[in-house]
Scaffold this active site. Sequence first.
Site, PDB file in Angstrom:
ATOM      1  N   ILE A  31      -4.631  11.542  -3.033  1.00 22.86           N
ATOM      2  CA  ILE A  31      -5.585  12.298  -2.532  1.00 22.86           C
ATOM      3  C   ILE A  31      -5.033  13.754  -2.911  1.00 22.86           C
ATOM      4  O   ILE A  31      -5.724  14.812  -3.125  1.00 22.86           O
ATOM      5  CB  ILE A  31      -6.071  12.378  -0.947  1.00 22.86           C
ATOM      6  CG1 ILE A  31      -7.152  12.896  -0.579  1.00 22.86           C
ATOM      7  CG2 ILE A  31      -4.708  13.228  -0.446  1.00 22.86           C
ATOM      8  CD1 ILE A  31      -7.795  12.858   0.704  1.00 22.86           C
ATOM      9  N   ASN A  85       9.428   6.792  -0.732  1.00 20.67           N
ATOM     10  CA  ASN A  85      10.058   7.267   0.185  1.00 20.67           C
ATOM     11  C   ASN A  85      10.487   6.623   1.467  1.00 20.67           C
ATOM     12  O   ASN A  85       9.440   5.969   1.800  1.00 20.67           O
ATOM     13  CB  ASN A  85       9.312   8.745   0.253  1.00 20.67           C
ATOM     14  CG  ASN A  85       9.157   9.631  -0.809  1.00 20.67           C
ATOM     15  OD1 ASN A  85       9.913   9.792  -1.552  1.00 20.67           O
ATOM     16  ND2 ASN A  85       7.828  10.180  -0.968  1.00 20.67           N
ATOM     17  N   GLY A  91      10.942  12.158   2.579  1.00 15.10           N
ATOM     18  CA  GLY A  91       9.666  12.471   2.330  1.00 15.10           C
ATOM     19  C   GLY A  91       8.378  11.762   2.392  1.00 15.10           C
ATOM     20  O   GLY A  91       7.248  11.979   2.358  1.00 15.10           O
ATOM     21  N   HIS A  98       4.407   2.138   0.701  1.00 13.63           N
ATOM     22  CA  HIS A  98       3.643   2.457  -0.800  1.00 13.63           C
ATOM     23  C   HIS A  98       4.557   3.174  -1.896  1.00 13.63           C
ATOM     24  O   HIS A  98       5.590   3.524  -1.780  1.00 13.63           O
ATOM     25  CB  HIS A  98       2.472   3.493  -0.354  1.00 13.63           C
ATOM     26  CG  HIS A  98       3.176   4.808   0.235  1.00 13.63           C
ATOM     27  ND1 HIS A  98       3.406   4.854   1.479  1.00 13.63           N
ATOM     28  CD2 HIS A  98       3.562   6.040  -0.335  1.00 13.63           C
ATOM     29  CE1 HIS A  98       4.075   5.837   1.708  1.00 13.63           C
ATOM     30  NE2 HIS A  98       4.102   6.866   0.787  1.00 13.63           N
ATOM     31  N   HIS A 100       4.510   5.093  -5.223  1.00 13.95           N
ATOM     32  CA  HIS A 100       3.841   6.191  -5.992  1.00 13.95           C
ATOM     33  C   HIS A 100       3.945   5.869  -7.333  1.00 13.95           C
ATOM     34  O   HIS A 100       5.413   5.743  -7.978  1.00 13.95           O
ATOM     35  CB  HIS A 100       4.608   7.475  -5.698  1.00 13.95           C
ATOM     36  CG  HIS A 100       4.409   8.273  -4.583  1.00 13.95           C
ATOM     37  ND1 HIS A 100       3.441   9.157  -4.064  1.00 13.95           N
ATOM     38  CD2 HIS A 100       5.236   7.912  -3.404  1.00 13.95           C
ATOM     39  CE1 HIS A 100       3.699   9.576  -2.693  1.00 13.95           C
ATOM     40  NE2 HIS A 100       4.806   8.860  -2.235  1.00 13.95           N
TER      41      HIS A 100
HETATM   42  P1  5GP Z   1       4.709   9.886   1.205  1.00 10.15           P
HETATM   43  O1  5GP Z   1       4.524  11.221   1.577  1.00 10.15           O
HETATM   44  O2  5GP Z   1       4.644   9.093   2.666  1.00 10.15           O
HETATM   45  O3  5GP Z   1       5.482   9.418   0.147  1.00 10.15           O
HETATM   46  O4  5GP Z   1       3.249   9.542   0.348  1.00 10.15           O
HETATM   47  C1  5GP Z   1       2.004   9.527   1.222  1.00 10.15           C
HETATM   48  C2  5GP Z   1       1.006   9.975   0.054  1.00 10.15           C
HETATM   49  O5  5GP Z   1      -0.249   9.502   0.794  1.00 10.15           O
HETATM   50  C3  5GP Z   1       0.755  11.324  -0.272  1.00 10.15           C
HETATM   51  O6  5GP Z   1       1.227  11.729  -1.708  1.00 10.15           O
HETATM   52  C4  5GP Z   1      -0.311  11.775   0.247  1.00 10.15           C
HETATM   53  O7  5GP Z   1      -1.037  13.010  -0.637  1.00 10.15           O
HETATM   54  C5  5GP Z   1      -1.082  10.559   0.111  1.00 10.15           C
HETATM   55  N1  5GP Z   1      -2.304  10.696   1.162  1.00 10.15           N
HETATM   56  C6  5GP Z   1      -2.179  11.051   2.280  1.00 10.15           C
HETATM   57  N2  5GP Z   1      -3.530  10.749   3.050  1.00 10.15           N
HETATM   58  C7  5GP Z   1      -4.127  10.133   2.097  1.00 10.15           C
HETATM   59  C8  5GP Z   1      -5.778   9.821   1.892  1.00 10.15           C
HETATM   60  O8  5GP Z   1      -6.365   9.798   3.056  1.00 10.15           O
HETATM   61  N3  5GP Z   1      -6.090   9.290   0.921  1.00 10.15           N
HETATM   62  C9  5GP Z   1      -5.362   9.239  -0.425  1.00 10.15           C
HETATM   63  N4  5GP Z   1      -5.703   8.638  -1.352  1.00 10.15           N
HETATM   64  N5  5GP Z   1      -3.960   9.654  -0.231  1.00 10.15           N
HETATM   65  C10 5GP Z   1      -3.370  10.005   0.777  1.00 10.15           C
END
Ligand code: 5GP
Length: 112
Positions: A31, A85, A91, A98, A100
């Site tokens: 997102i 992460n 982070g 997940h 990226h």
């Molecule tokens: P993290 O910070 O845990 O490594 O990655 C989480 C990712 O999820 C972030 O890059 C954030 O932009 C994405 N994210 C958070 N909420 C949503 C959502 O509701 N929909 C989508 N498509 N991505 C999300």
Amino acid sequence: MQDCLFCKIVAGEIPSKKVYEDEQCYAFYDIDPQAPTHFLVIPKQHIQSVAAVDAGNSAVVAHCFEVIAKVAKDLGLESFRVVSNIGEQAGQSVFHLHFHVLSGRDMTWPPG
Ligand code: 5GP
Ligand code: ZN
């Protein structure tokens, strides 16, 4: 898992822009993209992070990497970065495993 954002996305309770789906994995665009192409590949089952991968769930994690390779090929990505992460200091903000996948711009190494 209750109150897990990505479990809700897998269940279709929260909308997302799907890139790929099969019985084990789901891939969707981030997102808040950090590169011209930025999508996430997740196992459908709830696993907290790479730190929670074990002999009982590693097959689905391996499958996620097959999905990463397939989707990257289908999107024509020649160079890309895969990031996961683990924990807040690194982070992690969503505590459902997940990966990226980022592509389409120059990237620095080491990461910040
Ligand atoms: P993290 O910070 O845990 O490594 O990655 C989480 C990712 O999820 C972030 O890059 C954030 O932009 C994405 N994210 C958070 N909420 C949503 C959502 O509701 N929909 C989508 N498509 N991505 C999300
Ligand atoms: Zn979850």
